[in-house]
Every structure is written in C-alpha cells, then in structure tokens.
Design a protein around this motif. Structure first.
Motif, mmCIF file in Angstrom:
data_model
loop_
_atom_site.group_PDB
_atom_site.id
_atom_site.type_symbol
_atom_site.label_atom_id
_atom_site.label_comp_id
_atom_site.label_asym_id
_atom_site.label_seq_id
_atom_site.Cartn_x
_atom_site.Cartn_y
_atom_site.Cartn_z
ATOM 1 N N LYS A 7 -10.534 -22.775 -19.383
ATOM 2 C CA LYS A 7 -11.586 -22.038 -18.911
ATOM 3 C C LYS A 7 -12.454 -21.702 -20.277
ATOM 4 O O LYS A 7 -13.708 -21.886 -19.838
ATOM 5 N N ALA A 8 -11.398 -20.652 -20.918
ATOM 6 C CA ALA A 8 -12.466 -20.531 -21.800
ATOM 7 C C ALA A 8 -13.210 -21.366 -22.790
ATOM 8 O O ALA A 8 -14.178 -21.543 -22.889
ATOM 9 N N GLN A 9 -12.199 -23.303 -22.931
ATOM 10 C CA GLN A 9 -13.130 -24.036 -23.596
ATOM 11 C C GLN A 9 -14.765 -24.722 -22.875
ATOM 12 O O GLN A 9 -15.318 -24.348 -23.174
ATOM 13 N N ILE A 10 -14.811 -23.850 -21.924
ATOM 14 C CA ILE A 10 -15.679 -24.116 -20.436
ATOM 15 C C ILE A 10 -16.967 -23.268 -21.277
ATOM 16 O O ILE A 10 -17.611 -23.763 -21.248
ATOM 17 N N GLY A 11 -16.287 -22.335 -21.241
ATOM 18 C CA GLY A 11 -17.221 -20.835 -21.596
ATOM 19 C C GLY A 11 -17.684 -21.402 -23.056
ATOM 20 O O GLY A 11 -19.569 -20.953 -23.334
ATOM 21 N N MET A 12 -17.249 -21.494 -24.582
ATOM 22 C CA MET A 12 -17.283 -22.240 -25.151
ATOM 23 C C MET A 12 -18.619 -22.926 -25.177
ATOM 24 O O MET A 12 -19.609 -22.918 -26.145
ATOM 25 N N LEU A 13 -18.185 -24.343 -24.298
ATOM 26 C CA LEU A 13 -19.372 -25.386 -24.470
ATOM 27 C C LEU A 13 -20.735 -25.126 -24.240
ATOM 28 O O LEU A 13 -21.481 -25.358 -24.320
ATOM 29 N N LEU A 14 -20.804 -24.169 -22.823
ATOM 30 C CA LEU A 14 -21.918 -23.757 -22.225
ATOM 31 C C LEU A 14 -23.118 -22.458 -23.299
ATOM 32 O O LEU A 14 -23.677 -22.847 -23.149
ATOM 33 N N GLY A 15 -21.872 -22.314 -24.619
ATOM 34 C CA GLY A 15 -23.023 -21.240 -25.075
ATOM 35 C C GLY A 15 -23.142 -21.583 -25.865
ATOM 36 O O GLY A 15 -24.292 -22.200 -26.323
ATOM 37 N N HIS A 32 -17.598 -32.393 -18.404
ATOM 38 C CA HIS A 32 -16.978 -32.808 -16.563
ATOM 39 C C HIS A 32 -15.363 -33.024 -17.580
ATOM 40 O O HIS A 32 -14.346 -32.591 -16.223
ATOM 41 N N GLN A 33 -15.228 -33.535 -19.036
ATOM 42 C CA GLN A 33 -13.430 -33.650 -19.215
ATOM 43 C C GLN A 33 -12.870 -32.776 -19.181
ATOM 44 O O GLN A 33 -11.684 -33.444 -18.625
ATOM 45 N N LYS A 34 -12.943 -31.551 -19.136
ATOM 46 C CA LYS A 34 -12.026 -30.322 -18.823
ATOM 47 C C LYS A 34 -11.614 -29.674 -18.126
ATOM 48 O O LYS A 34 -10.641 -29.744 -17.064
#
Length: 66
Positions: A7-15, A32-34
C-alpha cells in the motif's frame, strides 16, 4: 510482501503520477502489478484501491502483461 508495504508503494507511485505525468501509463502498470500481488495472497483489496484501479482502467485501458 506485507499489505502495508505494498500500500505504501502504491502511494509512492501515485505521488510519482503527479510529479511525472509523462510516465503516467507506466506508473499505472506498476500500480496494477502491485494490486495483483495483493490479490495473489488471497487478500480482499480495500474499496478505495479497487476504485482507484477502476478509474485508472477507464483512463488507460487494459494493462500490458509484463
């Protein structure tokens, strides 16, 4: 990989989507992969992540298989 870590990695990707709009499609693919990694563990995804994925899917279409 732990749910909170993904979830933290997804947040970073959104940033990164906000900071690097020229790479937005590639970032969508990574998100999508995450999400698929979380699904593979048998976890039920939170509604906000499912909604995010659906919005991105509408914008970018079917993700490319990697």
């Amino acid at each position: 990989m732990a749910f909170e870590e993904v979830k933290a990695q997804i947040g970073m990707l959104l940033g990164q989507m906000n900071n690097q709009p020229e790479d937005i499609h590639e970032l969508y693919e990574e998100i999508h992969q995450k999400l698929n990694e979380l699904r593979a563990t048998g976890m039920t995804l939170p509604a906000d992540l499912v909604e995010l994925e659906q919005r991105l899917l509408k914008e970018f279409g079917k993700p490319v298989k990697t």
